[in-house]
Design a protein around this motif. Structure first.
Motif, PDB file in Angstrom:
ATOM      1  N   ASP A  63       0.791  -1.225   0.301  1.00 60.48           N
ATOM      2  CA  ASP A  63       0.119   0.006  -0.066  1.00 60.48           C
ATOM      3  C   ASP A  63       1.058   1.099   0.040  1.00 60.48           C
ATOM      4  O   ASP A  63       2.062   1.008  -0.135  1.00 60.48           O
ATOM      5  N   PRO A  64       0.138   2.316   0.045  1.00 58.48           N
ATOM      6  CA  PRO A  64       1.168   3.586  -0.197  1.00 58.48           C
ATOM      7  C   PRO A  64       2.017   4.015   0.806  1.00 58.48           C
ATOM      8  O   PRO A  64       3.016   4.589   0.979  1.00 58.48           O
ATOM      9  N   TRP A  65       1.837   3.250   1.973  1.00 58.21           N
ATOM     10  CA  TRP A  65       2.654   3.589   3.382  1.00 58.21           C
ATOM     11  C   TRP A  65       3.724   2.354   3.431  1.00 58.21           C
ATOM     12  O   TRP A  65       4.287   2.152   4.679  1.00 58.21           O
ATOM     13  N   GLY A  66       3.724   1.335   2.453  1.00 59.91           N
ATOM     14  CA  GLY A  66       4.795   0.342   2.610  1.00 59.91           C
ATOM     15  C   GLY A  66       4.150  -1.017   3.241  1.00 59.91           C
ATOM     16  O   GLY A  66       5.036  -1.961   3.046  1.00 59.91           O
ATOM     17  N   ASN A  67       3.048  -1.252   3.610  1.00 60.87           N
ATOM     18  CA  ASN A  67       2.528  -2.283   4.216  1.00 60.87           C
ATOM     19  C   ASN A  67       2.316  -3.165   3.029  1.00 60.87           C
ATOM     20  O   ASN A  67       1.940  -2.897   2.284  1.00 60.87           O
ATOM     21  N   MET A  68       2.821  -4.554   3.488  1.00 54.83           N
ATOM     22  CA  MET A  68       3.044  -5.626   2.511  1.00 54.83           C
ATOM     23  C   MET A  68       1.460  -6.429   2.609  1.00 54.83           C
ATOM     24  O   MET A  68       1.083  -6.730   3.612  1.00 54.83           O
ATOM     25  N   PHE A  69       1.017  -6.823   1.530  1.00 54.09           N
ATOM     26  CA  PHE A  69      -0.303  -7.471   1.305  1.00 54.09           C
ATOM     27  C   PHE A  69       0.003  -8.832   0.409  1.00 54.09           C
ATOM     28  O   PHE A  69       0.894  -8.636  -0.527  1.00 54.09           O
ATOM     29  N   GLU A  70      -0.472  -9.770   0.844  1.00 47.72           N
ATOM     30  CA  GLU A  70      -0.580 -11.287  -0.050  1.00 47.72           C
ATOM     31  C   GLU A  70      -1.842 -11.525  -0.733  1.00 47.72           C
ATOM     32  O   GLU A  70      -2.803 -11.237   0.122  1.00 47.72           O
ATOM     33  N   LEU A  71      -1.876 -11.575  -1.959  1.00 48.02           N
ATOM     34  CA  LEU A  71      -3.202 -12.397  -2.663  1.00 48.02           C
ATOM     35  C   LEU A  71      -2.970 -13.854  -2.773  1.00 48.02           C
ATOM     36  O   LEU A  71      -1.838 -14.358  -3.193  1.00 48.02           O
ATOM     37  N   SER A  72      -3.866 -14.334  -2.478  1.00 47.71           N
ATOM     38  CA  SER A  72      -3.827 -16.037  -2.450  1.00 47.71           C
ATOM     39  C   SER A  72      -4.887 -16.554  -3.223  1.00 47.71           C
ATOM     40  O   SER A  72      -6.136 -16.288  -2.811  1.00 47.71           O
ATOM     41  N   GLU A  73      -4.679 -17.475  -4.267  1.00 48.97           N
ATOM     42  CA  GLU A  73      -5.661 -18.106  -4.990  1.00 48.97           C
ATOM     43  C   GLU A  73      -5.538 -19.498  -4.700  1.00 48.97           C
ATOM     44  O   GLU A  73      -4.420 -20.125  -4.841  1.00 48.97           O
ATOM     45  N   ARG A  74      -6.550 -20.262  -4.261  1.00 52.10           N
ATOM     46  CA  ARG A  74      -6.496 -21.724  -4.225  1.00 52.10           C
ATOM     47  C   ARG A  74      -6.313 -22.401  -5.788  1.00 52.10           C
ATOM     48  O   ARG A  74      -7.039 -22.016  -6.478  1.00 52.10           O
ATOM     49  N   THR A  75      -5.405 -23.303  -5.900  1.00 53.00           N
ATOM     50  CA  THR A  75      -5.246 -23.819  -6.853  1.00 53.00           C
ATOM     51  C   THR A  75      -5.292 -25.352  -6.877  1.00 53.00           C
ATOM     52  O   THR A  75      -5.603 -25.895  -5.601  1.00 53.00           O
ATOM     53  N   GLY A  76      -5.065 -26.333  -7.673  1.00 54.48           N
ATOM     54  CA  GLY A  76      -5.486 -27.715  -7.596  1.00 54.48           C
ATOM     55  C   GLY A  76      -6.683 -28.255  -7.626  1.00 54.48           C
ATOM     56  O   GLY A  76      -7.800 -27.322  -7.853  1.00 54.48           O
ATOM     57  N   ASP A  77      -7.165 -29.252  -6.846  1.00 51.04           N
ATOM     58  CA  ASP A  77      -8.424 -29.738  -6.683  1.00 51.04           C
ATOM     59  C   ASP A  77      -9.342 -29.587  -8.180  1.00 51.04           C
ATOM     60  O   ASP A  77     -10.451 -29.182  -7.982  1.00 51.04           O
ATOM     61  N   GLY A  78      -8.569 -29.677  -9.288  1.00 56.99           N
ATOM     62  CA  GLY A  78      -9.373 -29.685 -10.483  1.00 56.99           C
ATOM     63  C   GLY A  78      -9.551 -28.018 -11.058  1.00 56.99           C
ATOM     64  O   GLY A  78     -10.036 -27.886 -12.187  1.00 56.99           O
ATOM     65  N   HIS A  79      -9.049 -27.174 -10.232  1.00 57.73           N
ATOM     66  CA  HIS A  79      -9.192 -25.823 -10.443  1.00 57.73           C
ATOM     67  C   HIS A  79      -7.999 -25.523 -11.734  1.00 57.73           C
ATOM     68  O   HIS A  79      -7.076 -25.835 -11.832  1.00 57.73           O
ATOM     69  N   ALA A  80      -8.897 -25.001 -13.107  1.00 61.11           N
ATOM     70  CA  ALA A  80      -8.132 -24.783 -14.246  1.00 61.11           C
ATOM     71  C   ALA A  80      -7.338 -23.434 -14.281  1.00 61.11           C
ATOM     72  O   ALA A  80      -7.848 -22.516 -13.869  1.00 61.11           O
ATOM     73  N   HIS A  81      -6.422 -23.442 -14.836  1.00 63.48           N
ATOM     74  CA  HIS A  81      -5.507 -22.117 -15.021  1.00 63.48           C
ATOM     75  C   HIS A  81      -5.580 -21.878 -16.766  1.00 63.48           C
ATOM     76  O   HIS A  81      -4.936 -22.692 -17.435  1.00 63.48           O
TER      77      HIS A  81
END
Length: 68
Positions: free
Chosen positions: A50-68
């Motif tokens: 963010d603009p103040w330097g705080n770190m954020f993680e985005l997490s998407e579940r994969t596997g279990d038949g989830h197509a990419h």
């Protein structure tokens, strides 16, 4: 590894990491790294700050038949 003792960040679960990053980029957000996958935890991840330097993680579940 991005894990460091004593370091904390917020993890946000999203349906589509790439779509979320596209939206964040359009808003001028500082993207830390391109998306990457960790098969051991069945997740696609990316980090941003963010603009103040705080770190954020985005997490998407994969596997279990989830197509990419």
């Amino acid at each position: 590894s991005l894990t460091v003792n004593g370091y904390n960040h917020v993890c946000l679960s999203v349906d589509d990491v790439d779509a979320a990053l596209e939206e964040l980029r359009a808003r001028g957000v500082d993207i830390v790294n391109p998306p990457f996958e960790i098969d051991d935890i069945s997740a696609r991840l990316a980090f941003f700050r963010d603009p103040w330097g705080n770190m954020f993680e985005l997490s998407e579940r994969t596997g279990d038949g989830h197509a990419h």
